[in-house]
Motif scaffolding. Structure first.
Motif, PDB file in Angstrom:
ATOM      1  N   GLU A   1     -14.991   0.411  -6.930  1.00  0.00           N
ATOM      2  CA  GLU A   1     -15.426   0.841  -5.601  1.00  0.00           C
ATOM      3  C   GLU A   1     -14.272   0.786  -4.598  1.00  0.00           C
ATOM      4  OE1 GLU A   1     -18.796  -1.502  -4.558  1.00  0.00           O
ATOM      5  OE2 GLU A   1     -20.102  -0.570  -6.042  1.00  0.00           O
ATOM      6  N   ARG A   2     -13.149   1.428  -5.019  1.00  0.00           N
ATOM      7  CA  ARG A   2     -11.964   1.517  -4.150  1.00  0.00           C
ATOM      8  C   ARG A   2     -11.537   0.133  -3.664  1.00  0.00           C
ATOM      9  NH1 ARG A   2     -12.633   3.890   0.569  1.00  0.00           N
ATOM     10  NH2 ARG A   2     -10.378   4.284   0.757  1.00  0.00           N
ATOM     11  N   HIS A   3     -11.416  -0.796  -4.620  1.00  0.00           N
ATOM     12  CA  HIS A   3     -11.017  -2.162  -4.317  1.00  0.00           C
ATOM     13  C   HIS A   3     -11.979  -2.803  -3.311  1.00  0.00           C
ATOM     14  CE1 HIS A   3      -7.284  -0.456  -5.985  1.00  0.00           C
ATOM     15  NE2 HIS A   3      -7.129  -1.666  -6.485  1.00  0.00           N
ATOM     16  N   GLY A   4     -13.276  -2.609  -3.604  1.00  0.00           N
ATOM     17  CA  GLY A   4     -14.305  -3.121  -2.706  1.00  0.00           C
ATOM     18  C   GLY A   4     -14.233  -4.621  -2.503  1.00  0.00           C
ATOM     19  N   ALA A   5     -13.868  -5.374  -3.558  1.00  0.00           N
ATOM     20  CA  ALA A   5     -13.780  -6.831  -3.421  1.00  0.00           C
ATOM     21  C   ALA A   5     -12.696  -7.212  -2.430  1.00  0.00           C
ATOM     22  CB  ALA A   5     -13.512  -7.463  -4.784  1.00  0.00           C
ATOM     23  N   ALA A   6     -11.548  -6.537  -2.510  1.00  0.00           N
ATOM     24  CA  ALA A   6     -10.448  -6.836  -1.592  1.00  0.00           C
ATOM     25  C   ALA A   6     -10.784  -6.413  -0.169  1.00  0.00           C
ATOM     26  CB  ALA A   6      -9.168  -6.146  -2.064  1.00  0.00           C
ATOM     27  N   ARG A   7     -11.527  -5.340  -0.019  1.00  0.00           N
ATOM     28  CA  ARG A   7     -11.854  -4.846   1.330  1.00  0.00           C
ATOM     29  C   ARG A   7     -12.720  -5.830   2.114  1.00  0.00           C
ATOM     30  NH1 ARG A   7     -10.348   0.323   2.387  1.00  0.00           N
ATOM     31  NH2 ARG A   7      -9.580   1.501   0.568  1.00  0.00           N
ATOM     32  N   ARG A   8     -13.363  -6.744   1.433  1.00  0.00           N
ATOM     33  CA  ARG A   8     -14.151  -7.745   2.163  1.00  0.00           C
ATOM     34  C   ARG A   8     -13.274  -8.715   2.940  1.00  0.00           C
ATOM     35  NH1 ARG A   8     -18.324 -10.282  -1.978  1.00  0.00           N
ATOM     36  NH2 ARG A   8     -16.689  -9.883  -3.505  1.00  0.00           N
ATOM     37  N   PHE A   9     -11.977  -8.711   2.640  1.00  0.00           N
ATOM     38  CA  PHE A   9     -11.039  -9.573   3.366  1.00  0.00           C
ATOM     39  C   PHE A   9     -10.467  -8.877   4.604  1.00  0.00           C
ATOM     40  CE2 PHE A   9     -11.302 -11.326  -0.806  1.00  0.00           C
ATOM     41  CZ  PHE A   9     -11.025 -12.670  -0.702  1.00  0.00           C
ATOM     42  N   LEU A  10     -10.831  -7.624   4.830  1.00  0.00           N
ATOM     43  CA  LEU A  10     -10.259  -6.835   5.913  1.00  0.00           C
ATOM     44  C   LEU A  10     -11.173  -6.819   7.125  1.00  0.00           C
ATOM     45  CD1 LEU A  10      -9.034  -3.712   3.879  1.00  0.00           C
ATOM     46  CD2 LEU A  10      -7.866  -5.906   4.218  1.00  0.00           C
ATOM     47  N   SER A  11     -10.558  -6.740   8.294  1.00  0.00           N
ATOM     48  CA  SER A  11     -11.327  -6.496   9.510  1.00  0.00           C
ATOM     49  C   SER A  11     -11.555  -5.002   9.656  1.00  0.00           C
ATOM     50  CB  SER A  11     -10.572  -7.031  10.727  1.00  0.00           C
ATOM     51  OG  SER A  11      -9.446  -6.212  11.005  1.00  0.00           O
ATOM     52  N   ALA A  12     -12.348  -4.627  10.630  1.00  0.00           N
ATOM     53  CA  ALA A  12     -12.624  -3.205  10.848  1.00  0.00           C
ATOM     54  C   ALA A  12     -11.349  -2.445  11.187  1.00  0.00           C
ATOM     55  CB  ALA A  12     -13.656  -3.050  11.973  1.00  0.00           C
ATOM     56  N   ASP A  13     -10.364  -3.133  11.758  1.00  0.00           N
ATOM     57  CA  ASP A  13      -9.107  -2.466  12.114  1.00  0.00           C
ATOM     58  C   ASP A  13      -8.369  -1.948  10.881  1.00  0.00           C
ATOM     59  OD1 ASP A  13      -9.581  -3.200  14.757  1.00  0.00           O
ATOM     60  OD2 ASP A  13      -8.548  -5.122  14.499  1.00  0.00           O
ATOM     61  N   ALA A  14      -8.590  -2.550   9.723  1.00  0.00           N
ATOM     62  CA  ALA A  14      -7.861  -2.183   8.495  1.00  0.00           C
ATOM     63  C   ALA A  14      -8.719  -1.348   7.553  1.00  0.00           C
ATOM     64  CB  ALA A  14      -7.377  -3.444   7.774  1.00  0.00           C
ATOM     65  N   ALA A  15      -9.787  -0.771   8.052  1.00  0.00           N
ATOM     66  CA  ALA A  15     -10.690  -0.007   7.185  1.00  0.00           C
ATOM     67  C   ALA A  15      -9.994   1.192   6.556  1.00  0.00           C
ATOM     68  CB  ALA A  15     -11.909   0.454   7.982  1.00  0.00           C
ATOM     69  N   GLY A  16      -8.934   1.686   7.168  1.00  0.00           N
ATOM     70  CA  GLY A  16      -8.214   2.834   6.624  1.00  0.00           C
ATOM     71  C   GLY A  16      -7.143   2.481   5.620  1.00  0.00           C
ATOM     72  N   TRP A  17      -7.139   1.251   5.127  1.00  0.00           N
ATOM     73  CA  TRP A  17      -6.132   0.819   4.137  1.00  0.00           C
ATOM     74  C   TRP A  17      -6.084   1.798   2.967  1.00  0.00           C
ATOM     75  CZ3 TRP A  17      -7.617  -2.684  -0.358  1.00  0.00           C
ATOM     76  CH2 TRP A  17      -6.509  -3.004  -1.136  1.00  0.00           C
ATOM     77  N   ASP A  18      -4.889   2.280   2.658  1.00  0.00           N
ATOM     78  CA  ASP A  18      -4.696   3.239   1.573  1.00  0.00           C
ATOM     79  C   ASP A  18      -4.431   2.479   0.274  1.00  0.00           C
ATOM     80  OD1 ASP A  18      -4.143   5.309  -0.100  1.00  0.00           O
ATOM     81  OD2 ASP A  18      -2.322   5.988   0.925  1.00  0.00           O
ATOM     82  N   ASP A  19      -5.488   2.207  -0.474  1.00  0.00           N
ATOM     83  CA  ASP A  19      -5.347   1.448  -1.715  1.00  0.00           C
ATOM     84  C   ASP A  19      -4.889   2.328  -2.872  1.00  0.00           C
ATOM     85  OD1 ASP A  19      -7.885   2.736  -1.526  1.00  0.00           O
ATOM     86  OD2 ASP A  19      -8.538   1.626  -3.298  1.00  0.00           O
ATOM     87  N   ALA A  20      -4.795   3.654  -2.663  1.00  0.00           N
ATOM     88  CA  ALA A  20      -4.398   4.570  -3.740  1.00  0.00           C
ATOM     89  C   ALA A  20      -2.911   4.875  -3.726  1.00  0.00           C
ATOM     90  CB  ALA A  20      -5.189   5.868  -3.621  1.00  0.00           C
ATOM     91  N   ALA A  21      -2.154   4.178  -2.892  1.00  0.00           N
ATOM     92  CA  ALA A  21      -0.732   4.494  -2.739  1.00  0.00           C
ATOM     93  C   ALA A  21       0.147   3.775  -3.755  1.00  0.00           C
ATOM     94  CB  ALA A  21      -0.269   4.147  -1.325  1.00  0.00           C
ATOM     95  N   GLY A  22      -0.407   3.372  -4.885  1.00  0.00           N
ATOM     96  CA  GLY A  22       0.384   2.693  -5.910  1.00  0.00           C
ATOM     97  C   GLY A  22       0.068   1.216  -5.969  1.00  0.00           C
ATOM     98  N   LEU A  23       0.390   0.611  -7.098  1.00  0.00           N
ATOM     99  CA  LEU A  23       0.085  -0.803  -7.322  1.00  0.00           C
ATOM    100  C   LEU A  23       1.364  -1.513  -7.767  1.00  0.00           C
ATOM    101  CD1 LEU A  23      -2.998  -2.207  -9.214  1.00  0.00           C
ATOM    102  CD2 LEU A  23      -0.712  -3.042  -9.741  1.00  0.00           C
ATOM    103  N   THR A  24       1.746  -2.550  -7.020  1.00  0.00           N
ATOM    104  CA  THR A  24       2.924  -3.341  -7.361  1.00  0.00           C
ATOM    105  C   THR A  24       2.495  -4.576  -8.137  1.00  0.00           C
ATOM    106  OG1 THR A  24       4.137  -2.592  -5.407  1.00  0.00           O
ATOM    107  CG2 THR A  24       4.900  -4.620  -6.459  1.00  0.00           C
ATOM    108  N   VAL A  25       3.131  -4.814  -9.290  1.00  0.00           N
ATOM    109  CA  VAL A  25       2.818  -5.974 -10.120  1.00  0.00           C
ATOM    110  C   VAL A  25       3.901  -7.026  -9.910  1.00  0.00           C
ATOM    111  CG1 VAL A  25       2.363  -6.814 -12.450  1.00  0.00           C
ATOM    112  CG2 VAL A  25       1.704  -4.487 -11.817  1.00  0.00           C
TER     113      VAL A  25
END
Length: 584
Positions: free
Chosen positions: A77-101
Motif C-alpha cells: 500500500e505504497r509503504h503504508g506502514a511507513a506513512r503512519r510516521f508522517l505528518s500531513a505536511d509529508a503526505a506527498g512523499w515520493d516513495d517510488a523514487a528508488g530504494l537505498t539499502v
C-alpha cells in the motif's frame, strides 16, 4: 553457498546475529544489522503481511526516525506502514523514487545545527553505509559509499511526526531481505539465441502478486547491467491481454497480445523467458496464450522441463575432472588419479605451464606457458600428444577462460589488452581483441573470468572486484560494457575471483577480515567464507556449481565444500605456486 564466518570485522555485518542488540545512546540511536549478509529466498508463505507497528506513543525524534526506517521495508500500500510516521505536511512523499539499502548498521543523530528537542521542530540525520540502490525495475545497482540523509520532525499534540524528507526509501539490509525476494528473470542472448539470467528483487508479499510483477519485468526488458548483452523476444508494444490468473486446474494463465509475427524459434524463446521466470515464483505450469490461443500450437500448458534446453546455463558434468597447474605441469586434481600429470607436453614437463583452462566438456585445454622470458598461449585436446601455439605473446597473461561452447578462449595480455582466440576444428586459431576500455579504465586487469552462460565477466582490476556484460554484435564485434565494482569496502584488495554460479562470485583477498568471500552478481550479498586454517596470502581460487571451492595458500591447494565441513581440507601439499581450475 552459505558458510560460517570467522574473525571479527569493522561492520556488524560480520558479527553473528545473536550478538546484535539495539543500543540507544544519549543523543544517538544506533541500529546494528544482522549477519551473515544473505537474501532470503522465501517462496509463497502467508498472504498476511507482518505489517510493522506504527509510531510508539511518546517516541523521541531519534527513535521515531529509526522506527520509520524499519517500517519502510514494507512496500505494501505504497509503504503504508511507513506513512503512519508522517505528518500531513509529508503526505506527498515520493516513495517510488528508488530504494537505498544500508549495510551493517545505521544511526539516527541530531543533524548539525538542529534545534533542541525541547522545541517543536528539529532535524534528525540518518547515517550509515549504503551498498547500493534498488531501481523501480527491481534491479539492484551496487555502490558502496557513506550515506547520510536529513529529515525534519515536528511535534503535534504531544507526538513527534516526520514533516519533511527527501524522495525515495532507505532500509537496512536485514529489513530489505525480509521484505524482498530475489528472482531470476530470463532474457535472450541475441547471438546464441539462448535464455540468460537477469537478477531482480520483488516484494515478498503478497505472494499472489509476484507472478504479475515478474511479467511486468519481462515486458519492460533487461536491466542496465545486461544492456547490449541480452534482449527480450517481446516486441515493442507487447502487453498482457488480461490479468495473470490461476485456472481451476492450477495452471497460471498468461494471455499476451501485440506479439506481431514471430517465427517458431522466437515463440519458443519467448515461452522460455516466461516459463523460466515464473518458475522462480513457484509457478509450475503456465498456460501461455497469444490473443487467447496457445502461443505454441498444440502445447497449451508449458513447464520448466519443456524449455530447459533453451537455457544458456552450462555446468561441467560430474565426470569432467578438475585440474591443477603445479610445478610447470598440468595435473588432475579430482578424478581417478589425483595429482597425476596429464599425458602429452603439457603434463610431461616439455613446457613451463603457468596456468590453464579446460572447456566445459573437458575436451580441450588452453595453457599459458613461459617461453624465453615471455608468455605464450597453447591449445590442444586434453588427451592429445601435441599442442598448438597461438600467435600471442606477452610479458604476462592471465589464466585463460573459455566461452560455454568452447569456440573462444580469452586471456588478458600485460594487464591491459583482453584478447580472444577463436577456435575451430576446421581452421587454425584466429586471434582478436575485445573492447575492454571501460574495464581497463579502472586500472590493470589482474584476473578475468567468463561466466558459464557467456554473457558476463568478473575481473580483478586494480585490486577491485568488477563485473561487466559481454556485448556482441552479429558482425563479430565484442565489448565489455556496464562495468560495476562490487563491495569495495568489504573486500578490500582482491587477488583473484571465479564464478560459483551465474549469480554468485567467489574471491580471495588480502584482507584478514574476508580472506575468502562470496558476493552476489549484483553486489547485494556479501558473505565471509571460513578461512581459519588457511595460511595467507592466498594466490588462486577455482569454483563451479555443486563442486567444492579450491584455493591455493602458502602450503598448497585446499578444498571446502560447505555443509557440515568446518575447515578446509588440503588436497595437494607442497605446491604454493599451484593454480587449480574447474572446466570453463
Amino acid at each position: 553457498m552459505t558458510a560460517p564466518r570467522s574473525g571479527t570485522g569493522r561492520r556488524a555485518a560480520l558479527v553473528p546475529a545473536f550478538l546484535l542488540a539495539l543500543a540507544v545512546l544519549a543523543g544517538c540511536a544506533s541500529v546494528p544489522d544482522s549477519s551473515p549478509v544473505q537474501v532470503l529466498r522465501q517462496v509463497g508463505g502467508s498472504e498476511d503481511a507482518l505489517v510493522p507497528p506504527g509510531p510508539v506513543a511518546g517516541s523521541n525524534p531519534l527513535d521515531l526516525v529509526r522506527d520509520f526506517v524499519f517500517a519502510s521495508g514494507s512496500s505494501t500500500e505504497r509503504h503504508g506502514a511507513a506513512r503512519r510516521f508522517l505528518s500531513a505536511d509529508a503526505a506527498g512523499w515520493d516513495d517510488a523514487a528508488g530504494l537505498t539499502v544500508l549495510d551493517g548498521q545505521f544511526d539516527t543523530v541530531p543533524a548539525p545545527g538542529a534545534a533542541s528537542p525541547s522545541s517543536d521542530t528539529t532535524t534528525i540525520r540518518i547515517r550509515g553505509t549504503a551498498i547500493g540502490r534498488l531501481t523501480s525495475s527491481g534491479a539492484f545497482e551496487p555502490g558502496q559509499a557513506t550515506f547520510q540523509q536529513d529529515v525534519t520532525v515536528v511535534r503535534r499534540d504531544g507526538q513527534w511526526r516526520i514533516s519533511s524528507l527527501p524522495p525515495g526509501v532507505v532500509v537496512p539490509l536485514s529489513v530489505f531481505r525480509d521484505n524482498y525476494k530475489p528472482v531470476r528473470v530470463w532474457f535472450v542472448d541475441p547471438v546464441r539465441r539462448l535464455a540468460v539470467v537477469d537478477v531482480r528483487h520483488v516484494p515478498s508479499l503478497p505472494a499472489r502478486a509476484q507472478a504479475a510483477r515478474v511479467m511486468e519485468l519481462l515486458l519492460a526488458g533487461p536491466s542496465g547491467a545486461l544492456a547490449g548483452a541480452a534482449v527480450s523476444l517481446f516486441p515493442p508494444g507487447a502487453q498482457l491481454r488480461a490479468n495473470v490468473t490461476t485456472a481451476d486446474d492450477g495452471a497460471v494463465v498468461v494471455d499476451l497480445t501485440r506479439l506481431g509475427d514471430l517465427d517458431e524459434s522466437s515463440r519458443m524463446l519467448l515461452a522460455a523467458q516466461v516459463v523460466l521466470s515464473l518458475s522462480e515464483v513457484n509457478v509450475g505450469r503456465v498456460r501461455l496464450l497469444a490473443d487467447g490461443e496457445p502461443l505454441i500450437p498444440d502445447r497449451e500448458d508449458l513447464t520448466r522441463e519443456d524449455v530447459a534446453a533453451l537455457s544458456a546455463e552450462v555446468e561441467p558434468g560430474a565426470d569432467v575432472p578438475g585440474l591443477v597447474v603445479a610445478g610447470g605441469r598440468v595435473r588432475q586434481l579430482s578424478g581417478p588419479e589425483p595429482s597425476a600429470p596429464l599425458p602429452g607436453p603439457l603434463g610431461n614437463g616439455a613446457y613451463d605451464v603457468r596456468s590453464a583452462a579446460s572447456t566445459v566438456d573437458g575436451s580441450r585445454l588452453a595453457a599459458v606457458a613461459g617461453v624465453g622470458g615471455r608468455q605464450e598461449l597453447l591449445l590442444g585436446a586434453i588427451d592429445a600428444g601435441d599442442v598448438e601455439p597461438v600467435p600471442l605473446s606477452a610479458g604476462t597473461m592471465t589464466r585463460p577462460s573459455w566461452t560455454p561452447t568452447g569456440g573462444e578462449v580469452w586471456t588478458v595480455l600485460d594487464s591491459s589488452v583482453v584478447a580472444r582466440v577463436l577456435v575451430d576444428d576446421n581452421a587454425p586459431p584466429r586471434t582478436g581483441r575485445v573492447n575492454a576500455d571501460e574495464l581497463a579504465g579502472h586500472g590493470p586487469i589482474e584476473d578475468l573470468r567468463l561466466s558459464r552462460d557467456g554473457v558476463r565477466v568478473v575481473a580483478v582490476v586494480g585490486g577491485g572486484l568488477y563485473t561487466g556484460a559481454v556485448a556482441r554484435t552479429l558482425d563479430g564485434e565484442v565489448a565489455i560494457r556496464n562495468v560495476r565494482r562490487l563491495r569495495s569496502d568489504d573486500l578490500g584488495a582482491v587477488v583473484a575471483a571465479d564464478w560459483r554460479s551465474t549469480e554468485s562470485i567467489v574471491a580471495i583477498t588480502r584482507s584478514p577480515e574476508m580472506l575468502v568471500g562470496q558476493v552476489s552478481i549484483d553486489g547485494l550479498v556479501a558473505q565471509q567464507i571460513v578461512s581459519n586454517n588457511l595460511t595467507a596470502p592466498l594466490t588462486a581460487i577455482a569454483a563451479a556449481a555443486n563442486r567444492p571451492l579450491w584455493v591455493t595458500d602458502q602450503t598448497g591447494v585446499w578444498s571446502f565444500g560447505g555443509g557440515e565441513q568446518v575447515a578446509w581440507r588440503q588436497v595437494l601439499a607442497g605446491a604454493p605456486d599451484a593454480v587449480p581450475l574447474y572446466p570453463g
